[in-house]
Design a protein around this motif. Sequence first.
Motif, mmCIF file in Angstrom:
data_model
loop_
_atom_site.group_PDB
_atom_site.id
_atom_site.type_symbol
_atom_site.label_atom_id
_atom_site.label_comp_id
_atom_site.label_asym_id
_atom_site.label_seq_id
_atom_site.Cartn_x
_atom_site.Cartn_y
_atom_site.Cartn_z
ATOM 1 N N TYR A 123 1.405 -7.214 -9.553
ATOM 2 C CA TYR A 123 1.380 -6.535 -10.846
ATOM 3 C C TYR A 123 2.285 -7.303 -11.795
ATOM 4 C CZ TYR A 123 -0.934 -2.425 -8.810
ATOM 5 O OH TYR A 123 -1.822 -1.574 -8.207
ATOM 6 N N GLN B 85 6.381 -7.475 -11.836
ATOM 7 C CA GLN B 85 6.958 -7.017 -10.565
ATOM 8 C C GLN B 85 7.464 -8.228 -9.779
ATOM 9 O OE1 GLN B 85 7.111 -3.628 -9.533
ATOM 10 N NE2 GLN B 85 6.604 -3.408 -11.694
ATOM 11 N N ALA C 137 2.417 -6.369 -4.632
ATOM 12 C CA ALA C 137 2.190 -5.039 -4.055
ATOM 13 C C ALA C 137 1.410 -5.168 -2.759
ATOM 14 C CB ALA C 137 1.435 -4.168 -5.048
ATOM 15 N N SER D 168 5.008 5.297 1.472
ATOM 16 C CA SER D 168 4.707 5.297 0.049
ATOM 17 C C SER D 168 5.118 3.950 -0.552
ATOM 18 C CB SER D 168 5.492 6.442 -0.580
ATOM 19 O OG SER D 168 5.205 6.513 -1.929
ATOM 20 N N GLY D 169 4.246 3.383 -1.375
ATOM 21 C CA GLY D 169 4.567 2.127 -2.048
ATOM 22 C C GLY D 169 4.193 0.879 -1.268
ATOM 23 N N CYS D 170 3.559 1.034 -0.093
ATOM 24 C CA CYS D 170 3.256 -0.160 0.708
ATOM 25 C C CYS D 170 1.944 -0.822 0.286
ATOM 26 C CB CYS D 170 3.274 0.148 2.206
ATOM 27 S SG CYS D 170 1.822 1.015 2.812
ATOM 28 N N GLY D 171 1.247 -0.251 -0.689
ATOM 29 C CA GLY D 171 0.076 -0.945 -1.227
ATOM 30 C C GLY D 171 -1.265 -0.386 -0.798
ATOM 31 N N LYS D 172 -1.292 0.821 -0.260
ATOM 32 C CA LYS D 172 -2.558 1.400 0.221
ATOM 33 C C LYS D 172 -3.520 1.653 -0.941
ATOM 34 C CE LYS D 172 -0.362 4.945 2.043
ATOM 35 N NZ LYS D 172 1.028 4.635 1.616
ATOM 36 N N THR D 173 -3.006 2.333 -1.974
ATOM 37 C CA THR D 173 -3.858 2.657 -3.119
ATOM 38 C C THR D 173 -4.312 1.383 -3.839
ATOM 39 O OG1 THR D 173 -2.807 4.814 -3.398
ATOM 40 C CG2 THR D 173 -3.923 3.916 -5.323
ATOM 41 N N THR D 174 -3.403 0.450 -3.978
ATOM 42 C CA THR D 174 -3.750 -0.823 -4.635
ATOM 43 C C THR D 174 -4.888 -1.517 -3.886
ATOM 44 O OG1 THR D 174 -1.476 -1.064 -5.427
ATOM 45 C CG2 THR D 174 -2.816 -3.057 -5.366
#
Length: 343
Positions: free
Chosen positions: A31, A34, A38, A58-64
């Motif tokens: 991103y 950053q 990500a 949380s924040g490990c890049g699953k959604t990305t």
Amino acid sequence: MPDITNTGFLTAISQQSAGVSIELDSVTKRYPGQPAPAVENFSMNIRPGELIIFVGPSGCGKTTTMKMINRIIEPTSGSIRIDGKDVLSLDPNQLRRHIGYVIQQIGLFPHRTIAENIGTVPKMLGWSKGKVAERVDELLRTVQLDPAVFANRYPRQLSGGQQQRAGVARALAANPPVMLMDEPFGATDPITREKLQAEFLRLQAELGKTIIFVTHDFEEAIRLGDRIAVMSERSQIEQFDTPANILAAPANEYVSSFIGQGAAIKRLTLIPVTEARLLPAAAEGTPSMPIDGSLRDALDLIVLTGSASINVVDPDGQPMGSLDHASISAVLGAGSLPVGGRP
Ligand code: ADP
Ligand code: MG
């Protein structure tokens, strides 16, 4: 510009009943602004019809990672192929209409009724009004929401669990070959969650879609997944294997900590009682369980009743044999169950 070839390809994969493959090849996402990516060098091959679970903090890049598959965001480098075709060669809007997406926090449109929400993609795909209405009705029934009760309500008039069902129905609307589900059952209490999981498994057994499913809950991962990817920082894959293999042999400390306490007990959930060597049936009056249960059910019954052994009965209630603590333990391999004060 709508691309006829793309539309043709996407329509064709939508008509495949067995799902399609997804391949991610060294995918990286940085991103802007950053310091660290990500997602970094993420590679994974998903077979048609597989239900893959991503678990990780949380924040490990699953959604990305999910958003790169349906091109809500674009990778900085690397490639993603669906049924062998690079997603960057497909029209993003068309692509999104052919991938069901259940976003984190449900994401129903608040000012549209449940029926309008579910009919969104079919409508965009140009289905006739009648066909959309028919499909909405069918999907509401599929996720066990009575159309007469729910079709004309607004999202705020539904409970969290009902909204999540509606979200799943909306993602299924155009019968997409691929489903991306980002913590779809996150907002529900444990009982509703268990019901949704059971319905979801029944549905998937019927539909056979290729699914990526994100969860925080390792128990949910074990219950639903064909394979689980345990991820750490920057979407690094610590282990990618079947639930049984991960529970039997966690790749490292990190994976063990994710499994948490009681890996042996969790494994028992996956093993049917038929895997155990049954002893002769015990005396009448011994607690009994059905032959289609798991060894976890058997152990629960032994612990709860305090009985030294339990009978396993066929659908007619006839005892087929019995199980005791040792015969359950034997299935896992000697000493696998924490008995006799093992650390
Ligand atoms: P997860 O779904 O595993 O919780 P995300 O994919 O949402 O993780 O986020 C991965 C990392 O990327 C996090 O560090 C997050 O802060 C960062 N991130 C996510 N979206 C954006 C964005 N739009 N802009 C900048 N950073 C982002
Ligand atoms: Mg997320």
